[in-house]
Enzyme design. Structure first.
Site, PDB file in Angstrom:
ATOM      1  N   TYR A 126      -5.075   3.076  -5.420  1.00  0.00           N
ATOM      2  CA  TYR A 126      -3.787   3.350  -4.877  1.00  0.00           C
ATOM      3  C   TYR A 126      -3.687   3.067  -3.365  1.00  0.00           C
ATOM      4  O   TYR A 126      -2.472   2.158  -3.005  1.00  0.00           O
ATOM      5  CB  TYR A 126      -3.354   4.725  -4.989  1.00  0.00           C
ATOM      6  CG  TYR A 126      -2.286   5.074  -4.405  1.00  0.00           C
ATOM      7  CD1 TYR A 126      -0.650   4.979  -4.870  1.00  0.00           C
ATOM      8  CD2 TYR A 126      -1.896   5.595  -2.992  1.00  0.00           C
ATOM      9  CE1 TYR A 126       0.243   5.403  -4.425  1.00  0.00           C
ATOM     10  CE2 TYR A 126      -0.996   6.063  -2.518  1.00  0.00           C
ATOM     11  CZ  TYR A 126       0.362   5.969  -2.901  1.00  0.00           C
ATOM     12  OH  TYR A 126       1.326   6.299  -2.570  1.00  0.00           O
TER      13      TYR A 126
ATOM     14  N   ASN B 187      -9.805   7.514  10.973  1.00  0.00           N
ATOM     15  CA  ASN B 187      -9.504   7.589   9.527  1.00  0.00           C
ATOM     16  C   ASN B 187     -10.273   8.372   8.648  1.00  0.00           C
ATOM     17  O   ASN B 187     -11.545   8.110   8.814  1.00  0.00           O
ATOM     18  CB  ASN B 187      -9.260   5.976   8.944  1.00  0.00           C
ATOM     19  CG  ASN B 187      -8.807   6.203   7.407  1.00  0.00           C
ATOM     20  OD1 ASN B 187      -8.087   7.151   7.218  1.00  0.00           O
ATOM     21  ND2 ASN B 187      -9.263   5.064   6.819  1.00  0.00           N
ATOM     22  N   GLY B 188      -9.990   9.358   7.888  1.00  0.00           N
ATOM     23  CA  GLY B 188     -10.779  10.140   7.068  1.00  0.00           C
ATOM     24  C   GLY B 188     -10.580  11.692   7.358  1.00  0.00           C
ATOM     25  O   GLY B 188      -9.780  12.063   8.183  1.00  0.00           O
TER      26      GLY B 188
ATOM     27  N   ASP C 193       1.489   3.577 -14.599  1.00  0.00           N
ATOM     28  CA  ASP C 193       1.370   3.955 -12.983  1.00  0.00           C
ATOM     29  C   ASP C 193      -0.150   3.731 -12.718  1.00  0.00           C
ATOM     30  O   ASP C 193      -1.187   3.846 -13.374  1.00  0.00           O
ATOM     31  CB  ASP C 193       1.801   5.415 -12.784  1.00  0.00           C
ATOM     32  CG  ASP C 193       2.607   5.325 -11.420  1.00  0.00           C
ATOM     33  OD1 ASP C 193       2.343   4.626 -10.495  1.00  0.00           O
ATOM     34  OD2 ASP C 193       3.207   6.266 -11.136  1.00  0.00           O
ATOM     35  N   ASP C 194      -0.265   3.911 -11.232  1.00  0.00           N
ATOM     36  CA  ASP C 194      -1.753   3.546 -10.684  1.00  0.00           C
ATOM     37  C   ASP C 194      -2.387   5.189 -11.005  1.00  0.00           C
ATOM     38  O   ASP C 194      -3.756   5.080 -11.279  1.00  0.00           O
ATOM     39  CB  ASP C 194      -1.633   3.274  -9.257  1.00  0.00           C
ATOM     40  CG  ASP C 194      -0.658   4.261  -8.518  1.00  0.00           C
ATOM     41  OD1 ASP C 194      -1.253   5.445  -8.238  1.00  0.00           O
ATOM     42  OD2 ASP C 194       0.401   3.884  -8.129  1.00  0.00           O
TER      43      ASP C 194
ATOM     44  N   CYS D  60      -5.378   7.276   6.971  1.00  0.00           N
ATOM     45  CA  CYS D  60      -4.717   6.587   8.174  1.00  0.00           C
ATOM     46  C   CYS D  60      -5.112   5.100   8.244  1.00  0.00           C
ATOM     47  O   CYS D  60      -5.870   4.664   7.401  1.00  0.00           O
ATOM     48  CB  CYS D  60      -5.164   7.274   9.366  1.00  0.00           C
ATOM     49  SG  CYS D  60      -4.643   8.993   9.596  1.00  0.00           S
TER      50      CYS D  60
ATOM     51  N   THR E 151       2.126  -0.332  -6.781  1.00  0.00           N
ATOM     52  CA  THR E 151       0.762  -0.209  -6.866  1.00  0.00           C
ATOM     53  C   THR E 151       0.141  -0.557  -8.209  1.00  0.00           C
ATOM     54  O   THR E 151      -0.689  -1.236  -8.387  1.00  0.00           O
ATOM     55  CB  THR E 151       0.039   0.943  -6.207  1.00  0.00           C
ATOM     56  OG1 THR E 151       1.044   1.431  -5.185  1.00  0.00           O
ATOM     57  CG2 THR E 151      -1.301   0.890  -6.005  1.00  0.00           C
TER      58      THR E 151
ATOM     59  N   GLY F  85      -0.009   5.108   6.446  1.00  0.00           N
ATOM     60  CA  GLY F  85       0.566   6.292   7.238  1.00  0.00           C
ATOM     61  C   GLY F  85       1.872   6.169   7.627  1.00  0.00           C
ATOM     62  O   GLY F  85       1.967   4.879   8.447  1.00  0.00           O
TER      63      GLY F  85
END
Length: 509
Positions: free
Chosen positions: A256, A102-103, A362-363, A2, A300, A28
């Site tokens: 990312y 966040n988490g 790609d990442d 988030c 990314t 998010g």
């Protein structure tokens, strides 16, 4: 994952928080919310959807005050479909507190029982953030003397959270009539930065880009285990509140999630991704693969692919055109939705593929759904051979700290070697970054004055969980709960949001 932001200003903050959330939208897309405070009243608006859709002019006008917090949600705990789990969350005692998180907590169920049986508090959603808010409110209550709230009490309350909560959490919270509190878990798994502008106003946010583009200067990262308290008068206090702490940021942030123009724990995300490309080029060169062109999977992987092509002296071409109006496929809930969106999101330019040995960069490769579709698009466009390089190592283990990698069965690399993975996605070969090379890529992007990045949270790559409380039984439990997600989603449709019976209301202390 988030995005969170908190501001203490001398002028109205509604537009400032809105703009900051737009800058954190990549973290998010499921829901967004803002709470502001004026004269001991909270004003809240939150809803499902992206920032630009959630907030209309009438909503912004109702968000009064010179301090506030905001949140953009990417659901990893609870229900993706429930409005009741949009943040911030509110509790009316003590004083009135709103919190954004966040988490992911890793001891949510035990905490929930403790909150109900011992703290005598009620949890109404499946969100670990609501649990965290009630733990903080209860711990804070212990140290209040009469009706007064001291700085000491706030820091002791955060210390109580650290003793009880386990997992990853970066938090911003408003205490009605007092100030803004922000704190970070003792391992610093999720990012949180502090900024200040020329007017002496403060902003805390998940990433430094929210500060830069809002006219704030990055002061520093909030340290692992540290709490920062800013009164509504603009006085800043900070203290280390954890008995033991160590800096171990999530390595996947650099791969990312974070924007490339952010600085996290002293390391430039853009520079780290350039370094990833350089180190991946060394590995590819050693394998002697014959290549004609390097093509990134936007967006990314662009820095890594660009540097990789430079190091290998190969042409770099934008072979895929991205539809900017489709969300990030990795964080879309549901495999069917994710698969369908890939071809809506990317379209190949056939001339860049026809008759060539192509290296796609790609990442990372997580579930493999996107990778398979992209490889097939390259072949359909006429590529002779398609090689797939990942700037990150193979993702083989669930992430329990706030990234949607919850079950081993969903991860492509689980119980597969590189040859089997290549076969699964239809590539001629797959080349993964080595874990130590990835760590070094981030370290080399760190500012000389920053804290040393000796340790990282790398569980999705190596199965080592930095908090030390994750075992096979825990992983089996979250996998079982994942299978039951459809039932819980249906149940959540009838869930009542006690924070928000309508999309907007005033919360009075």
């Amino acid at each position: 994952m988030c995005g969170i932001v908190g501001v203490v200003s001398t002028t109205p903050v509604n537009q400032l928080i809105y703009d900051a959330l737009l800058l954190l939208q990549h973290r998010g897309q499921d829901a967004a919310g803002i709470v502001t405070q004026q004269e001991r009243k909270f004003f809240m608006h939150k809803a499902k959807g992206m920032v630009r859709d959630v907030f209309r002019t009438r909503n912004m006008r109702s968000l009064l005050g010179k301090a506030g917090i905001g949140h953009v949600r990417y659901p990893t705990a609870g229900s993706a479909s429930s409005l009741a789990e949009a943040q911030p969350f509110y509790v009316n005692s003590p004083f009135g507190i709103v919190l954004a998180h966040n988490g992911n907590l890793t001891n949510t169920e035990a905490l929930k029982r403790s909150v109900f049986e011992k703290d005598l508090r009620h949890i109404n959603t499946q969100s670990d953030s609501e649990v965290l808010l009630n733990v903080f409110a209860h711990e804070l209550e212990h140290y209040i003397e009469g009706t007064q709230l001291s700085v000491e009490a706030i820091f002791k309350g955060v210390a109580g959270v650290h003793r009880r909560a386990k997992g990853a959490y970066a938090v911003v919270a408003l205490i009605a009539g007092h100030g803004l509190v922000a704190f970070r878990d003792p391992c610093g798994i999720r990012p949180l930065v502090l900024g200040r502008n020329d007017a002496g106003e403060y902003m805390l946010a998940s990433e430094s880009v929210a500060l830069d583009c809002s006219g704030f200067t990055l002061v520093r990262d909030v340290a692992p285990g540290e709490a920062v308290y800013i009164t509504f008068a603009g006085e800043l206090h900070s203290r280390q509140c954890a008995e033991q702490s160590k800096l171990a940021p999530c390595l996947f942030e650099y791969v990312y999630f974070a924007r490339p123009d952010s600085i996290i724990d002293g390391a430039s995300v853009h520079a780290a991704r350039l370094n990833m490309g350089e180190k991946l080029a060394e590995k590819i060169r050693a394998q002697g693969i014959e290549l004609d062109v390097v093509i990134p999977i936007p967006d990314t992987s662009l820095p890594s692919a660009l540097e990789l092509a430079k190091c290998l002296n190969l042409p770099f071409r934008m072979g895929f055109i991205k539809n900017r109006y489709v969300g990030r496929t990795f964080i879309m809930p549901g495999q069917a939705v994710r698969k369908k969106s890939v071809r809506q999101k990317l379209n190949p330019i056939a001339s860049e593929f026809a008759g060539k040995n192509v290296l796609l960069v790609d990442d990372s490769i997580v579930r493999g759904t996107t990778s398979h579709e992209i490889v097939q698009m390259a072949r359909d466009a006429g590529a002779k051979k398609v090689y797939f390089a990942s700037a990150a190592p193979a993702v083989r283990f669930p992430n329990v700290y706030g990234i949607d990698m919850p079950t081993r069965a969903e991860l492509l690399a689980t119980n597969r070697d590189d040859v089997q993975i290549a076969a699964e996605i239809g590539a001629d070969a797959v080349i993964y970054q080595d874990l130590e090379a990835l760590k070094q890529a981030v370290r080399e992007a760190s500012h000389p004055d920053a804290l040393a990045l000796n340790v990282f949270e790398t569980s999705c790559f190596d199965g080592h969980y930095i908090t030390g409380d994750i075992d096979e039984a825990f992983l089996a439990n979250i996998e079982a709960r994942r299978k039951e997600s459809m039932a819980s989603r249906e149940e959540s449709q009838g869930m009542v949001d006690l924070n928000l019976n309508v999309a907007e209301q005033n919360l009075v202390q």
